[in-house]
Design a protein around this motif. Structure first.
Motif, short mmCIF file in Angstrom:
data_model
loop_
_atom_site.label_atom_id
_atom_site.label_comp_id
_atom_site.label_asym_id
_atom_site.label_seq_id
_atom_site.Cartn_x
_atom_site.Cartn_y
_atom_site.Cartn_z
N VAL A 207 -5.83 -0.15 -1.27
CA VAL A 207 -5.71 0.84 -2.33
C VAL A 207 -6.94 0.82 -3.22
CG1 VAL A 207 -4.33 1.67 -4.28
CG2 VAL A 207 -3.20 0.58 -2.32
N GLU A 208 -7.51 2.02 -3.47
CA GLU A 208 -8.64 2.19 -4.37
C GLU A 208 -8.24 3.14 -5.50
OE1 GLU A 208 -12.62 2.20 -2.01
OE2 GLU A 208 -11.20 3.34 -0.80
N TRP A 209 -9.01 3.14 -6.57
CA TRP A 209 -8.67 3.96 -7.73
C TRP A 209 -8.60 5.44 -7.39
CZ3 TRP A 209 -6.76 2.10 -12.15
CH2 TRP A 209 -6.94 0.74 -12.41
N SER A 210 -9.48 5.89 -6.51
CA SER A 210 -9.49 7.32 -6.16
C SER A 210 -8.24 7.74 -5.41
CB SER A 210 -10.73 7.65 -5.31
OG SER A 210 -10.69 6.95 -4.07
N ASN A 211 -7.48 6.78 -4.89
CA ASN A 211 -6.24 7.10 -4.17
C ASN A 211 -5.11 7.53 -5.10
OD1 ASN A 211 -6.75 4.19 -2.07
ND2 ASN A 211 -7.56 6.24 -1.79
N LEU A 212 -5.14 7.05 -6.35
CA LEU A 212 -3.99 7.21 -7.24
C LEU A 212 -3.72 8.66 -7.61
CD1 LEU A 212 -4.57 4.18 -9.64
CD2 LEU A 212 -3.31 4.25 -7.48
N GLN A 213 -4.70 9.53 -7.46
CA GLN A 213 -4.55 10.94 -7.81
C GLN A 213 -3.55 11.66 -6.91
OE1 GLN A 213 -6.62 13.03 -5.50
NE2 GLN A 213 -6.13 15.04 -6.33
N ARG A 214 -3.34 11.15 -5.68
CA ARG A 214 -2.50 11.88 -4.72
C ARG A 214 -1.64 11.00 -3.83
NH1 ARG A 214 -7.37 10.85 -3.21
NH2 ARG A 214 -7.90 10.29 -1.07
N GLN A 215 -1.86 9.70 -3.81
CA GLN A 215 -1.12 8.83 -2.90
C GLN A 215 0.03 8.18 -3.68
OE1 GLN A 215 -3.87 6.37 -0.63
NE2 GLN A 215 -5.23 8.11 -0.30
N GLN A 216 1.21 8.79 -3.56
CA GLN A 216 2.25 8.66 -4.56
C GLN A 216 2.96 7.32 -4.62
OE1 GLN A 216 4.45 12.00 -2.79
NE2 GLN A 216 6.23 10.66 -2.67
N LEU A 217 2.81 6.46 -3.66
CA LEU A 217 3.51 5.17 -3.71
C LEU A 217 2.72 4.09 -4.44
CD1 LEU A 217 5.00 4.89 -0.10
CD2 LEU A 217 6.15 5.65 -2.19
N PHE A 218 1.50 4.38 -4.84
CA PHE A 218 0.64 3.33 -5.36
C PHE A 218 0.50 3.39 -6.88
CE2 PHE A 218 -1.46 4.20 -1.08
CZ PHE A 218 -0.58 3.33 -0.43
N GLU A 219 0.25 2.20 -7.47
CA GLU A 219 0.11 2.06 -8.91
C GLU A 219 -1.25 1.46 -9.24
OE1 GLU A 219 3.33 -0.48 -9.99
OE2 GLU A 219 4.89 0.96 -9.37
N GLU A 220 -1.59 1.43 -10.52
CA GLU A 220 -2.87 0.92 -10.94
C GLU A 220 -3.08 -0.54 -10.51
OE1 GLU A 220 -3.35 1.56 -15.11
OE2 GLU A 220 -3.69 3.74 -14.88
N GLU A 221 -2.03 -1.34 -10.56
CA GLU A 221 -2.17 -2.74 -10.17
C GLU A 221 -2.53 -2.88 -8.69
OE1 GLU A 221 -2.65 -6.63 -10.15
OE2 GLU A 221 -2.47 -5.35 -11.92
N ASP A 222 -2.03 -1.95 -7.86
CA ASP A 222 -2.40 -1.98 -6.44
C ASP A 222 -3.90 -1.76 -6.27
OD1 ASP A 222 0.29 -2.26 -5.57
OD2 ASP A 222 0.59 -0.10 -5.81
N ALA A 223 -4.47 -0.88 -7.08
CA ALA A 223 -5.91 -0.63 -7.01
C ALA A 223 -6.70 -1.81 -7.56
CB ALA A 223 -6.27 0.65 -7.76
N ARG A 224 -6.22 -2.38 -8.65
CA ARG A 224 -6.92 -3.53 -9.24
C ARG A 224 -6.97 -4.70 -8.26
NH1 ARG A 224 -5.10 -1.86 -14.52
NH2 ARG A 224 -2.99 -2.54 -14.04
N SER A 225 -5.87 -4.93 -7.56
CA SER A 225 -5.79 -6.08 -6.65
C SER A 225 -6.21 -5.75 -5.23
CB SER A 225 -4.36 -6.63 -6.64
OG SER A 225 -3.45 -5.64 -6.18
N ARG A 226 -6.57 -4.47 -4.99
CA ARG A 226 -6.95 -4.01 -3.64
C ARG A 226 -5.90 -4.39 -2.60
NH1 ARG A 226 -13.48 -5.41 -3.63
NH2 ARG A 226 -14.01 -4.00 -5.35
N THR A 227 -4.67 -4.12 -2.94
CA THR A 227 -3.56 -4.41 -2.04
C THR A 227 -3.65 -3.52 -0.79
OG1 THR A 227 -2.17 -4.91 -3.95
CG2 THR A 227 -1.04 -4.53 -1.85
N PRO A 228 -3.47 -4.09 0.40
CA PRO A 228 -3.44 -3.25 1.59
C PRO A 228 -2.40 -2.14 1.45
CG PRO A 228 -3.59 -5.55 2.21
CD PRO A 228 -3.37 -5.52 0.72
N LYS A 229 -2.76 -0.94 1.86
CA LYS A 229 -1.88 0.20 1.66
C LYS A 229 -0.52 0.02 2.34
CE LYS A 229 -5.43 3.73 0.92
NZ LYS A 229 -5.98 5.02 1.37
N ALA A 230 -0.53 -0.51 3.56
CA ALA A 230 0.74 -0.67 4.28
C ALA A 230 1.67 -1.61 3.52
CB ALA A 230 0.47 -1.20 5.69
N VAL A 231 1.11 -2.67 2.95
CA VAL A 231 1.91 -3.65 2.20
C VAL A 231 2.46 -3.03 0.92
CG1 VAL A 231 1.82 -5.84 0.94
CG2 VAL A 231 0.68 -5.61 3.16
N ALA A 232 1.58 -2.36 0.15
CA ALA A 232 2.02 -1.74 -1.10
C ALA A 232 3.07 -0.67 -0.83
CB ALA A 232 0.82 -1.13 -1.83
#
Length: 338
Positions: free
Chosen positions: A60-85
């Protein structure tokens, strides 16, 4: 109450209680946990499918949060793998659904592992290399899949049923499906949700066995300019198609059609070479990539990002300087070329 969870789907006549039981028994694969993947996954999990497998190679990256609805700011901060988040959020929405998450770059071996075990596949990928692999593998195992793509305010979707509809290989012979990516042309989230509304609706029809209700057209739209159409593509089905014709060879499952990657010895560089021979058009490439940081001579075009430098050659090869990670290099490549 828990027994009322799917009551509104029970009341919907084309599904009903019988259809709901079918949905509960099915296994769906979503390739990609970006904008399309997260939207489709949430809808399917809330609908009560029995099992969902979601696959993505990225984080997860910050630019994803605009449209990728399952992700939160903490996911971007921690670079959580998208499948896991995605799995973590989806399980909160419906604990009854079995969810598998794989962090992987899907190539032929992964396709051959995933496809035979599922009932349908939803396309949420970001490149045609993977889609052509998916197309051939679904034809090989007679698995329906639903193509989806969007960029800017444009989107399209088509349901591919092996043995009945044209496959993606057939369509590419007559319909322009490629082009810019959301990393080069941007995207608005309503276009994402328009595509997944069509994909998930078609998926539900397949899951309950209502094949007569399938749309059987290539859906295209431009939300910004109020354009919407359903294109008849039945005649595109080709009996000589090597992917779905009378004597299929599944060419994109062969090694010669796969994108080649190699880490260059002694250099922090990965070379990527398309599976099929191409002649790179630098003018088209310059129109697709972001302006600035571009250098060109008659033989190559160089594009500089914050962390990487990509060098494109006329013969289709690309050198990605700044990484030895093949998966990361492939991700960067597809972000630019689509």
């Amino acid at each position: 109450m828990a027994q009322d969870r799917y009551s509104r789907q029970h009341l919907f006549t084309p599904i009903g209680e019988k259809g709901q039981n079918k949905i509960k028994s099915k296994h769906v694969l979503i390739l990609g946990a970006g904008a399309l993947g997260t939207s489709s996954a949430e809808q399917l999990v809330r609908s009560g499918i029995g099992k969902l497998t979601i696959v993505d190679r990225d984080y997860v990256e910050w630019s994803n949060l605009q449209r990728q609805q399952l992700f939160e700011e903490e996911d971007a901060r921690s670079r959580t793998p998208k499948a896991v988040a995605a799995k973590e959020k989806l399980q909160l929405y419906n604990s009854e659904v079995t969810i598998e998450a794989y962090i992987m770059d899907v190539q032929r071996e992964e396709m051959e592992f995933l496809i035979p075990t599922v009932d349908i596949v939803l396309d949420a990928t970001d490149n045609f290399d993977t889609r052509m692999l998916l197309n051939d593998c679904c034809q090989k195992y007679a698995t329906p899949w639903i193509y989806g793509g969007c960029v800017g305010s444009h989107g399209m979707s088509f349901t591919i049923v092996p043995g009945e509809t044209p496959c993606l290989h057939c369509l590419l012979e007559s319909v322009p499906l490629g082009g810019a990516t959301c990393d080069t042309a941007g995207i608005i989230s309503p276009a994402v949700h328009m595509v997944t509304a069509h994909q998930v609706a078609e998926a539900l029809k397949l899951l309950v066995g209502d094949y007569d209700a399938l749309f059987h057209k290539l859906i295209t739209f431009d939300l910004w300019n109020h354009q919407y159409s359903g294109v008849k593509v039945g005649r595109a089905k080709n009996k000589d198609c090597p992917s779905c014709g009378e004597n299929p060879s599944y060419p994109f499952l062969s090694l010669e059609h796969q994108t080649k990657t190699a880490v260059l010895c002694g250099r922090d560089t990965v070379q990527i070479r398309p599976g099929q021979k191409v002649e790179r058009n630098f003018e088209e490439l310059k129109a697709a990539i972001p302006a600035g940081n571009v250098e060109e001579n008659p033989f190559l075009l160089s594009f500089q990002t914050n962390d990487y430098r990509m060098v494109f050659f006329k013969d289709g090869r690309v050198l990605i300087h700044g990484t030895k990670d093949v998966t990361e290099a492939r991700r960067l490549y597809h972000k630019v070329v689509g």
